[in-house]
Design an enzyme around this catalytic site. Structure first.
Site, PDB file in Angstrom:
ATOM      1  N   LEU A  76       0.820  -1.216   0.000  1.00  0.00           N
ATOM      2  CA  LEU A  76       0.000   0.000   0.000  1.00  0.00           C
ATOM      3  C   LEU A  76       0.849   1.259   0.000  1.00  0.00           C
ATOM      4  CD1 LEU A  76      -2.015  -2.247   1.033  1.00  0.00           C
ATOM      5  CD2 LEU A  76      -3.171  -0.440   2.284  1.00  0.00           C
ATOM      6  N   TYR A 149       0.497  10.670 -11.925  1.00  0.00           N
ATOM      7  CA  TYR A 149       0.145   9.705 -10.876  1.00  0.00           C
ATOM      8  C   TYR A 149      -0.599   8.521 -11.488  1.00  0.00           C
ATOM      9  CZ  TYR A 149      -2.259   7.754  -6.799  1.00  0.00           C
ATOM     10  OH  TYR A 149      -2.749   6.901  -5.838  1.00  0.00           O
TER      11      TYR A 149
END
Ligand code: UDP
Length: 342
Positions: A76, A149
């Protein structure tokens, strides 16, 4: 099961750590505390099955040391949040591409299974009624930070898939859509904690653009168990799964709901995007998940309503943070350190 959670001191990561410990796992967290923080782990710090390594996924030696102690990795750790990405695109790209490849390489070396957390951002400006996992990606210029991103996370997924096809790395991917819940911070741009914080302080609620853009928010309490079930499913290897909320809501409606649920006297202020994120910023008008694949695999159904999420976030922001010696003495160490042991 021995599990590693990279980014485990973050919002979603810390909920995942609690969940894994509650089902009996031994858990190592690897986190550089860039956006995560120790307060998020204060609920688990005394658990003898928990260990925290403060370090970066950009350091292959640290990644190897952590992964080699584990059977499964939940990856994560990432530079997340529109605000952070726009403010420091270079660091975000490095973390999100090089860091993830380090994790993939080491998992392939050690034989650990991997769950890669990806994002609905990869669909970009695709505004279809329901985004399935093979939906086209519609991205703006990579010279605009927001799209860099989405590009980086898309490369992460492609890397993961290539490791699966080339080396048989057992890796599955989840694409998270606007996950919300306790411990999420507004300071990195996430809209729900941002608006709730403003409402609680009596400040104007900043709604960007015309406020008619929509999202489908999902609760971390629904998403975390689903992440674990997907990680445990061998049928998920080499595949990606959407995990998102069921109900579509505009940001203006969300702001009204936040005012209602918090009993705030705040008003709503429309803020042009360029004032919020600088010139040339592009937003998604709409982002709606198709959760069919996750439903078929694990029976995933998002159950928590947006008003319940708003109340959970409000309660979390008003609850006094557990600031004791443990958290106060850990000020972003320059060198790696380890807390706890198992
Ligand atoms: N947004 C807003 N006010 C804020 C923060 C965000 O109106 O204070 C808007 C943002 O422009 C976007 C939506 O809320 O349209 C969701 O933003 P967030 O950054 O939470 O998630 P994402 O853009 O990644 O969906």
């Amino acid at each position: 099961m021995r599990s590693l959670v990279t980014g485990g001191a973050g919002f979603i990561g810390s909920h995942l750590v609690e969940h894994l410990l509650s089902q009996g796992d031994q858990v190592i967290v690897l986190d550089d505390l860039s956006t995560g923080n120790l307060e998020n782990l204060s609920f688990v710090r005394d658990n003898p099955r928990f260990k925290l390594v403060i370090g970066t996924i950009l350091d292959p030696a640290v990644v190897l040391e952590c992964v080699s102690q584990c059977d499964r990795v939940y990856h994560l750790a990432a530079a997340v949040g529109v605000k952070l990405i726009v403010e420091d695109p270079l660091a975000s790209l490095r973390t999100n591409i090089h860091g993830t490849e380090n994790v993939l390489m080491v998992c392939a070396e050690t034989g650990a299974t991997l769950l890669l957390a990806s994002t609905s951002e990869i669909y970009g400006k695709n505004e279809s009624d329901s985004l399935s996992e093979d939906a086209d990606r519609i991205l703006g210029s990579p010279l605009k930070s927001r799209w860099s991103y989405a590009a980086a996370k898309g490369i992460d997924e492609a890397f993961a898939h290539a490791y699966w096809t080339r080396y048989g790395l057992p890796v599955s991917i989840v694409r998270l859509f606007n996950t919300v819940g306790p411990r999420q911070k507004g300071r990195y741009g996430m809209v729900v904690p941002n608006l709730v914080g403003q409402a609680l302080r009596g400040d104007p609620l900043t709604v960007f653009g015309d406020g008619r853009q929509t999202r489908c928010f999902s609760s971390v309490t629904d998403i975390v168990p689903a992440i674990v079930q997907i990680a445990e499913s061998t049928a998920a290897y080499g595949k990606a799964y959407n995990l998102g909320g069921a109900d579509e809501i505009s940001i203006l409606e969300l702001a009204e709901l936040v005012i209602h649920e918090t009993g705030s006297t705040s008003n709503i202020q429309l803020v042009p995007y360029e004032n919020a994120y600088g010139d040339g910023y592009e937003d998604m008008r709409r982002r709606v998940p198709d959760n069919t694949l996750a439903h078929e695999l694990i029976g995933f159904v998002p159950r928590t309503r947006i008003d319940e999420m708003v109340r959970m976030v409000a309660q979390s922001l008003t609850t006094a943070v557990d600031r004791d010696d443990w958290t106060m003495t850990q000020a972003r160490p320059a060198h790696r350190s380890i807390i706890g042991a198992h």
